[in-house]
Design an enzyme around this catalytic site. Structure first.
Site, PDB file in Angstrom:
ATOM      1  N   ALA A 154     -44.335 -21.746 -27.182  1.00  0.00           N
ATOM      2  CA  ALA A 154     -44.951 -23.027 -26.820  1.00  0.00           C
ATOM      3  C   ALA A 154     -44.255 -24.186 -27.524  1.00  0.00           C
ATOM      4  CB  ALA A 154     -46.434 -23.012 -27.152  1.00  0.00           C
ATOM      5  N   TYR A 155     -43.964 -24.008 -28.793  1.00  0.00           N
ATOM      6  CA  TYR A 155     -43.330 -25.073 -29.570  1.00  0.00           C
ATOM      7  C   TYR A 155     -41.918 -25.355 -29.066  1.00  0.00           C
ATOM      8  CZ  TYR A 155     -41.602 -27.602 -33.689  1.00  0.00           C
ATOM      9  OH  TYR A 155     -41.048 -28.535 -34.536  1.00  0.00           O
TER      10      TYR A 155
END
Length: 247
Positions: A154-155
């Site tokens: 996600a990051y």
């Protein structure tokens, strides 16, 4: 009252701690007037301002959630009111959430994207509208875009969006004499980075590059100051992976 007398003015969103605070300090040392943008910790922001003024700079802190377009516009307007304009914008405000894709909490993903993607677009949009000729815009990514470490999906994806934004904006600023770049640090010795990591993990990360050490906030601050300066103006539309050679 404006102090616009040839002094370059910088807004550092996420400037109260870590790499952002090191950048505030470095720009202050170089004679910039500095706005320290922060999200919540007023004490840390005040400490960053104190360090900047100790270096001889005019500085103030401004609380603004980077994903809130009204707050960000207010920060730019205050910089213009006090200092006469804005020349340099750096956005380091970010959020970290780690989990395997199969186990992601989508509410956490939404919160991450709000800060890391929407926030980057909000700051970039305001900067594109207001930065003066000869100025500079620098967004912040991560070297995890390219290493694809487990749990960073996600990051890394959010920062991949930042890299695409920075390259596109660099081309859209044609005719404005404003350079736009992204810095993608590797492991850097900040309080946030050390949080929750064992000594063994930290040692492994330090050895992951040929220089065999952790990055220091000052390392990234020097690069950010160069890209923001007239001397670094020819560097444009680039993602600079500042990580000691980590692959």
């Amino acid at each position: 009252m404006s102090i616009d007398n040839g002094i370059r003015v910088a807004i550092v969103a996420g400037g109260s701690r870590g790499i952002g605070r090191a950048i505030v300090r470095r720009l202050a040392e170089q004679g910039y007037a500095v706005v320290v943008g922060y999200a919540g910790n007023a004490d840390e922001a005040a400490a960053a301002v104190k360090e900047a003024t100790a270096a001889g700079a005019a500085a103030f802190a401004y609380r603004a959630d980077v994903a809130d377009e009204s707050a960000v516009a207010g920060m730019f307007a205050e910089a213009e009111a006090r200092f006469g304009g804005v020349d340099v914008v750096l956005n380091l405000a970010g959020r970290l959430y780690l989990a395997p894709v199969a186990e992601m909490d989508l509410d956490e993903v939404d919160a991450l994207h709000r800060t890391n993607i929407r926030g980057a677009f909000v700051v970039a949009r305001e900067a594109a509208r207001r930065v003066r000729r000869g100025g500079s815009i620098t967004l912040f990514s991560t070297s995890v875009v390219g290493t694809y470490h487990l749990t960073y999906g996600a990051y890394a994806a959010s920062k991949g969006a930042v890299e695409a934004l920075s390259k596109t904006l660099a081309r859209e600023m044609r005719g404005r004499d404003v350079n736009v770049n992204a810095i993608a640090p590797g492991p850097t010795a900040t309080e946030l980075f050390f949080e929750g990591k064992s000594d063994e993990v930290i040692d492994q990360l330090a050895l992951a590059n040929p220089l065999e050490r952790m990055g220091e906030p000052r390392d990234i601050a020097e690069l950010a100051a160069f890209l923001s300066s007239p001397e670094g103006h020819w560097v444009n539309g680039q993602v600079v992976r500042a990580n000691g050679g980590m692959i």
